[in-house]
Design a protein around this motif. Structure first.
Motif, PDB file in Angstrom:
ATOM      1  N   GLN A 104       0.771  -1.232   0.072  1.00  0.00           N
ATOM      2  CA  GLN A 104       0.053   0.077   0.023  1.00  0.00           C
ATOM      3  C   GLN A 104       0.879   1.436  -0.032  1.00  0.00           C
ATOM      4  O   GLN A 104       0.496   2.292  -0.592  1.00  0.00           O
ATOM      5  CB  GLN A 104      -0.885  -0.108   1.302  1.00  0.00           C
ATOM      6  N   ALA A 107       2.237   1.550  -3.417  1.00  0.00           N
ATOM      7  CA  ALA A 107       1.073   2.354  -4.480  1.00  0.00           C
ATOM      8  C   ALA A 107       0.893   3.723  -4.155  1.00  0.00           C
ATOM      9  O   ALA A 107       0.591   4.291  -5.094  1.00  0.00           O
ATOM     10  CB  ALA A 107       0.010   1.409  -4.211  1.00  0.00           C
ATOM     11  N   ARG A 108       0.927   3.914  -2.828  1.00  0.00           N
ATOM     12  CA  ARG A 108       0.565   5.405  -2.580  1.00  0.00           C
ATOM     13  C   ARG A 108       1.945   6.373  -3.266  1.00  0.00           C
ATOM     14  O   ARG A 108       1.609   7.379  -3.730  1.00  0.00           O
ATOM     15  CB  ARG A 108       0.730   5.523  -1.191  1.00  0.00           C
ATOM     16  N   ASP A 110       3.747   5.596  -5.774  1.00  0.00           N
ATOM     17  CA  ASP A 110       3.505   5.298  -7.403  1.00  0.00           C
ATOM     18  C   ASP A 110       2.560   6.360  -7.807  1.00  0.00           C
ATOM     19  O   ASP A 110       2.436   6.868  -9.050  1.00  0.00           O
ATOM     20  CB  ASP A 110       3.213   3.915  -7.732  1.00  0.00           C
ATOM     21  N   ARG A 111       1.425   6.199  -7.053  1.00  0.00           N
ATOM     22  CA  ARG A 111       0.246   7.201  -7.310  1.00  0.00           C
ATOM     23  C   ARG A 111       0.584   8.683  -7.372  1.00  0.00           C
ATOM     24  O   ARG A 111       0.225   9.395  -8.339  1.00  0.00           O
ATOM     25  CB  ARG A 111      -1.023   6.904  -6.546  1.00  0.00           C
ATOM     26  N   ARG A 162       2.694  -0.023 -13.529  1.00  0.00           N
ATOM     27  CA  ARG A 162       2.499  -0.721 -12.164  1.00  0.00           C
ATOM     28  C   ARG A 162       1.120  -0.404 -11.643  1.00  0.00           C
ATOM     29  O   ARG A 162       0.419  -1.513 -11.159  1.00  0.00           O
ATOM     30  CB  ARG A 162       3.496  -0.336 -11.080  1.00  0.00           C
ATOM     31  N   LEU A 163       0.372   0.938 -11.897  1.00  0.00           N
ATOM     32  CA  LEU A 163      -0.765   1.248 -11.555  1.00  0.00           C
ATOM     33  C   LEU A 163      -1.712   0.776 -12.376  1.00  0.00           C
ATOM     34  O   LEU A 163      -3.224   1.124 -12.269  1.00  0.00           O
ATOM     35  CB  LEU A 163      -1.037   2.589 -11.332  1.00  0.00           C
TER      36      LEU A 163
END
Length: 411
Positions: A104, A107-108, A110-111, A162-163
């Motif tokens: 998580q 992902a945070r 990456d976003r 990746r997202l």
């Protein structure tokens, strides 16, 4: 000329709501004038708005308070690197946010990385066709804009893939892919994302390239915030007798740092004259104040006393205090485990990470020399390139783990 009327009307309400604060009007004014030049009428009413905050009964007053602190930092005398970049307004990964799982947190990162660079792409595309786009001074040439867009796209694509937001097909032209990225990411933005992007762009001047400068530094901070969390996990793995897990985490962190090096060619598209035009007004805000970078450095190896007493750490007192109160580094954890040397797989990961850090430092120095010259002060009149020249040689880990050298990033 913009008028602070919307803020005055908000103040005139019997019970103003933080949710209805006129962010749009404030950001428009700051981007039109530059934070350093925003009229007193604006700072006066914003100070009055901040004074009203204790009277508001709302759960998101903290967010408005953080925004007003960034907007009024020059008036308050609190202007620094964090407030210049609006870092308190971004959902950075790391210890300052709810921890979540490692996936998580990644992902945070990456976003946020993706939406920051997509915002830059959208800004450059707008500016190329609309003269009313903010920061109108010293627009780059069409050739430079094309080059900048290419580098921005390259830096964003790994996170976008990746997202599962965008796939790059060989048949797609750059123009097509740029439009697809902007459209896809824009549709995926939450209201919170949109607000964070908006209010975290308060440049000091109206020079076009400052938009890119701010977004790239924010992207770097996003990566180092995640690396700080990763290194904490690496240390925990060593302390709990899991050297293989520690090695895997550290190797992944090295890969991410190498990937983020694609931001350097993007930053290198800054026009030296443009940089010198706005940097005059960034006095007090320097990358030497990067809190996340210092956390990463100090989690690898406890800094020497001379380093702790240098501007690098004196400018981040909370990090320095944590170190002086016994913050454990990876070297400390290995020593506590009574290991004369890390396991071969962990030693290899340490060399890989150290090489990535040395490459990052060297590329930073080379770019600074290109823009500033070898003996010039840095952003905010810090020690600048002489400081970077010396700091690039600072060991990442204890001398018993010599780093492998990697090729320097081209900029």
């Amino acid at each position: 000329m913009t008028s602070p009327g919307p803020v005055r009307r908000w103040l005139a309400q019997r019970r103003p709501s933080a949710d209805r604060f006129p962010y749009d009007a404030v950001v428009t004014a700051y981007q039109r004038h530059g934070k350093h030049f925003v009229p007193h009428d604006w700072t006066h009413v914003l100070s009055a708005a901040r004074d009203r905050l204790p009277q508001l009964n709302a759960t998101n007053t903290r967010h408005l308070s953080a925004f007003l602190s960034c907007a009024l930092d020059k008036v308050d005398g609190t202007y620094d690197y964090r407030s210049y970049l609006g870092l308190p307004l971004l959902q950075l990964p790391g210890p300052d946010r709810p921890k979540g799982t490692a996936a998580q947190q990644f992902a945070r990162r990456d976003r946020l990385h993706a939406i920051l660079l997509t915002d830059l792409i959208a800004f450059e595309l707008r500016a190329a066709f609309d003269e009313h786009t903010p920061l109108p001074q010293m627009r780059p040439t069409p050739a430079m804009t094309t080059k900048r867009l290419r580098h921005a796209l390259r830096a964003a694509m790994p996170a976008l893939r990746r997202l599962s937001l965008v796939e790059h097909t060989a048949s797609s032209s750059q123009a097509t892919l740029l439009r697809r990225v902007v459209a896809t990411v824009t549709m995926d933005l939450t209201p919170e994302d949109r607000r964070a992007l908006q209010i975290s762009m308060l440049p000091v001047h109206t020079v076009h390239d400052e938009w890119m400068f701010i977004r790239v530094l924010q992207a770097f901070e996003t990566t180092f915030a995640l690396l700080a969390t990763d290194l904490t996990d690496v240390i925990t793995a060593v302390e709990t007798g899991q050297p293989s897990r520690a090695a895997s985490k550290l190797s992944a962190a090295a890969s991410l740092l190498r990937e983020s090096a694609s931001l350097w060619p993007l930053l290198a598209t800054i026009q030296p004259a443009a940089f010198h035009a706005f940097r005059t007004f960034t006095e007090g805000a320097s990358a030497v104040q990067s809190r996340h970078y210092k956390i990463v450095e100090s989690l690898c190896r406890t800094p020497r006393t001379a380093r702790l007493d240098s501007p690098a750490y004196l400018s981040v007192p909370e990090v320095r205090t944590a170190i002086m109160h016994g913050q454990v580094s990876l070297d400390d954890a290995l020593n506590a485990a009574q290991q004369s040397a890390p396991t071969p797989v962990l030693a290899a990961a340490m060399r890989e990470f150290a090489a990535a850090i040395h490459q990052w430092r060297q590329t930073h120095y080379r770019l600074a020399v290109r823009i500033l010259g070898p003996e010039h002060s840095g952003t905010g009149y810090t020690e600048g390139t002489p400081y970077l020249r010396d700091a690039r040689q600072e060991p990442v880990f204890h001398h018993r783990h010599p780093p492998d050298r990697m090729p320097e990033q081209e900029v």
